[in-house]
Design an enzyme around this catalytic site. Sequence first.
Site: not given
Ligand SMILES: Cc1cc2nc3c(=O)[nH]c(=O)nc-3n(C[C@H](O)[C@H](O)[C@H](O)COP(=O)(O)O)c2cc1C
Length: 381
Positions: A24, A251, A275
């Site tokens: 996940y 965002k 994301h």
């Molecule tokens: C497991 C997971 C859950 C995430 N949940 C959210 C969230 O609840 N809200 C949100 O704005 N972004 C969420 N994201 C996106 C992150 O904020 C971020 O944009 C992303 O992880 C960046 O990419 P990277 O981890 O590959 O650097 C999530 C990312 C992951 C990996």
Amino acid sequence: MIISSSTDYRAAAQKRLPPFLFHYIDGGAYAEHTLRRNVEDLAGVALRQRVLKDMSRLDTGIELFGEKLALPVALSPVGLTGMYARRGEVQAARAADRKGIPFTMSSVSVCPIEEVAPRIQRPMWFQLYVLKDRGFMRNALERAQAAGCTALVFTVDMPVPGARYRDAHSGMSGPHAALRRYVQAATHPRWAWDVGLRGKPHDLGNISAYLGKPTGLADYMGYLGANFDPSISWKDLEWIRDFWKGPMLIKGILDADDARDAVRFGADGIIVSNHGGRQLDGALSSARALPAIADAVKGQIKILADSGVRSGLDVVRMIALGADAAMIGRAYIYALAAQGESGVSHLLDLLEKEIRVAMTLTSVSSIAQITGDLLVRETRP
Ligand SMILES: Cc1cc2nc3c(=O)[nH]c(=O)nc-3n(C[C@H](O)[C@H](O)[C@H](O)COP(=O)(O)O)c2cc1C
């Protein structure tokens, strides 16, 4: 196991977590092209090495929205963080706090706002999704404000949850998902003891606090599908901008025209992000999208960027491509899953070292000096 990078933490997290959780975190949308390109495009950005300029004094700090940050870095919001380590939001927030950078709490966190905010010194940031239940949104904003959160991160690239192939295979969704998750938990005893037993309640903390009853996580993916709102448009955001007293960041911006709209709307910042490749597979990587966005709005609005940042060197690259600061998601989540708060603290120390090395070898002594001049032009994505 020797750990000297976020890649090592990823391997350690994979060992510790039940597969449905590891995949996940690790997975992205469809065939994961954008997920891979986020990392590869950033890694392909070459910096100009400059030497012999007395780099004995470096300042890695910045000021953002009136806050002093020790590094040009913030933690991205990540849902279900409390499932990767025991009360994981608290642990990650404490590590960020100790380092002097902001932690952003996801609206779909396990720990509620009120559990995390009193345990840290500096104010956290709060992330909000667009849910059909506007009552929840208002309630969450009121509570975030009451808990002293400063910036609001409003995520707009999830009007529908992205389709992720891995989730169906791993047991996150798909047939017999609950039974498969149970079996996986039973065969990962360190996680089962630390999080499965001692990390309860396993709940969407902010949402159950609003509903006044447990939400449970049995059908998390079903919940996202049923409650996210594809009808959202800029007009729907106006009441939030008027209601929220602090800075508001949008965002999920990946296009210069949307960035201009964010300026017109009156946002204080944007987060260039896809994301982490979890939504539109085939969308541009953040590294490729960033220069055109910076050309369009730099100086009018703060630009943050995430998706693909795995090291301090990547932080410097994002800033050279036009960001004011970078955000990290998976990189810190791997460390949290592997070693909790101390893992995140260690990862942030590694990032700082890597930022310092990159600054020294490109001969810049402050973050403000990290500009497009640092790029070897033909490698700009
Ligand atoms: C497991 C997971 C859950 C995430 N949940 C959210 C969230 O609840 N809200 C949100 O704005 N972004 C969420 N994201 C996106 C992150 O904020 C971020 O944009 C992303 O992880 C960046 O990419 P990277 O981890 O590959 O650097 C999530 C990312 C992951 C990996």
